[in-house]
Design a protein around this motif. Sequence first.
Motif, PDB file in Angstrom:
ATOM      1  N   TYR A 175      14.075  60.801  14.982  1.00 53.81           N
ATOM      2  CA  TYR A 175      14.864  62.006  15.237  1.00 53.81           C
ATOM      3  C   TYR A 175      15.668  62.273  13.968  1.00 53.81           C
ATOM      4  O   TYR A 175      16.639  61.599  13.685  1.00 53.81           O
ATOM      5  CB  TYR A 175      15.790  61.802  16.425  1.00 53.81           C
ATOM      6  CG  TYR A 175      16.158  63.074  17.141  1.00 53.81           C
ATOM      7  CD1 TYR A 175      16.568  64.215  16.451  1.00 53.81           C
ATOM      8  CD2 TYR A 175      16.098  63.147  18.527  1.00 53.81           C
ATOM      9  CE1 TYR A 175      16.898  65.385  17.116  1.00 53.81           C
ATOM     10  CE2 TYR A 175      16.424  64.305  19.202  1.00 53.81           C
ATOM     11  CZ  TYR A 175      16.825  65.423  18.488  1.00 53.81           C
ATOM     12  OH  TYR A 175      17.153  66.576  19.151  1.00 53.81           O
ATOM     13  N   LEU A 176      15.236  63.233  13.190  1.00 57.88           N
ATOM     14  CA  LEU A 176      15.847  63.530  11.903  1.00 57.88           C
ATOM     15  C   LEU A 176      16.959  64.552  12.067  1.00 57.88           C
ATOM     16  O   LEU A 176      16.815  65.510  12.824  1.00 57.88           O
ATOM     17  CB  LEU A 176      14.798  64.072  10.939  1.00 57.88           C
ATOM     18  CG  LEU A 176      13.538  63.229  10.775  1.00 57.88           C
ATOM     19  CD1 LEU A 176      12.548  63.928   9.855  1.00 57.88           C
ATOM     20  CD2 LEU A 176      13.881  61.844  10.269  1.00 57.88           C
TER      21      LEU A 176
ATOM     22  N   GLY B  74      25.687  59.945   1.719  1.00 58.96           N
ATOM     23  CA  GLY B  74      25.237  59.601   0.377  1.00 58.96           C
ATOM     24  C   GLY B  74      23.790  59.154   0.310  1.00 58.96           C
ATOM     25  O   GLY B  74      23.368  58.534  -0.658  1.00 58.96           O
ATOM     26  N   GLY B  75      23.018  59.428   1.341  1.00 62.18           N
ATOM     27  CA  GLY B  75      21.605  59.051   1.380  1.00 62.18           C
ATOM     28  C   GLY B  75      21.274  58.408   2.704  1.00 62.18           C
ATOM     29  O   GLY B  75      22.104  58.353   3.612  1.00 62.18           O
ATOM     30  N   THR B  76      20.059  57.912   2.810  1.00 62.28           N
ATOM     31  CA  THR B  76      19.625  57.292   4.053  1.00 62.28           C
ATOM     32  C   THR B  76      19.117  55.882   3.818  1.00 62.28           C
ATOM     33  O   THR B  76      18.454  55.624   2.810  1.00 62.28           O
ATOM     34  CB  THR B  76      18.516  58.123   4.738  1.00 62.28           C
ATOM     35  OG1 THR B  76      18.124  57.466   5.960  1.00 62.28           O
ATOM     36  CG2 THR B  76      17.287  58.285   3.868  1.00 62.28           C
TER      37      THR B  76
ATOM     38  N   GLY C   6       9.184  70.964  -2.727  1.00 66.19           N
ATOM     39  CA  GLY C   6      10.587  70.683  -2.988  1.00 66.19           C
ATOM     40  C   GLY C   6      11.017  69.237  -2.919  1.00 66.19           C
ATOM     41  O   GLY C   6      12.189  68.925  -3.131  1.00 66.19           O
ATOM     42  N   ALA C   7      10.114  68.311  -2.618  1.00 67.94           N
ATOM     43  CA  ALA C   7      10.476  66.894  -2.571  1.00 67.94           C
ATOM     44  C   ALA C   7      10.670  66.348  -3.980  1.00 67.94           C
ATOM     45  O   ALA C   7      10.166  66.908  -4.953  1.00 67.94           O
ATOM     46  CB  ALA C   7       9.388  66.088  -1.855  1.00 67.94           C
TER      47      ALA C   7
ATOM     48  N   GLY D  76      16.991  64.919   2.337  1.00 69.29           N
ATOM     49  CA  GLY D  76      17.543  63.583   2.160  1.00 69.29           C
ATOM     50  C   GLY D  76      16.786  62.459   2.822  1.00 69.29           C
ATOM     51  O   GLY D  76      17.227  61.307   2.760  1.00 69.29           O
ATOM     52  N   HIS D  77      15.655  62.733   3.440  1.00 66.61           N
ATOM     53  CA  HIS D  77      14.888  61.676   4.111  1.00 66.61           C
ATOM     54  C   HIS D  77      13.811  61.126   3.180  1.00 66.61           C
ATOM     55  O   HIS D  77      13.122  61.874   2.499  1.00 66.61           O
ATOM     56  CB  HIS D  77      14.276  62.194   5.414  1.00 66.61           C
ATOM     57  CG  HIS D  77      15.315  62.537   6.427  1.00 66.61           C
ATOM     58  ND1 HIS D  77      16.007  61.577   7.126  1.00 66.61           N
ATOM     59  CD2 HIS D  77      15.819  63.715   6.826  1.00 66.61           C
ATOM     60  CE1 HIS D  77      16.879  62.165   7.920  1.00 66.61           C
ATOM     61  NE2 HIS D  77      16.790  63.467   7.747  1.00 66.61           N
TER      62      HIS D  77
END
Length: 151
Positions: A7-8, A69-71, A93-94, A117-118
Amino acid sequence: MTTVIPYLCVRDAAAALDFYRIAFDAVEDARWTEDDGRIVHAQFTIGEATCFVADEHPEIGVRAPSAYGGTPVSLVLRVADADATVARAVAAGATVEQAVADHPYHERRGWVVDPFGHRWAVNSRTEEVTEQELRERIGEERGSAISQHRE
């Protein structure tokens, strides 16, 4: 039946759904939008895998990776052609975190971070190997750890 569904949470779930469609051939299955325009829940599939995505809802503690700040979580996507999939993701766009390369454990893999951010490990099988071949390739010590986890 037991299953795990990622679940993003993202900033701009509508854009994320478009990205996943373009980059990973995702198919949107459902979308629920709140009066304020935020997507409260959407469901999409990549191949046979189901994923959920929603816009940030900080008022209930639902935050995107950028809020932290990230995952620390990575999603693994097994595809027929890692090179082509990573190229599509980058065009959409990645950011490449690790270029696609061959690995001794029978996979070709690259890492990308999507615009939301994933982290995604994009893998494709290069060959079938036995456990013994795997042990020889990665070293007996690491191979023993693999065996223990498989038992």
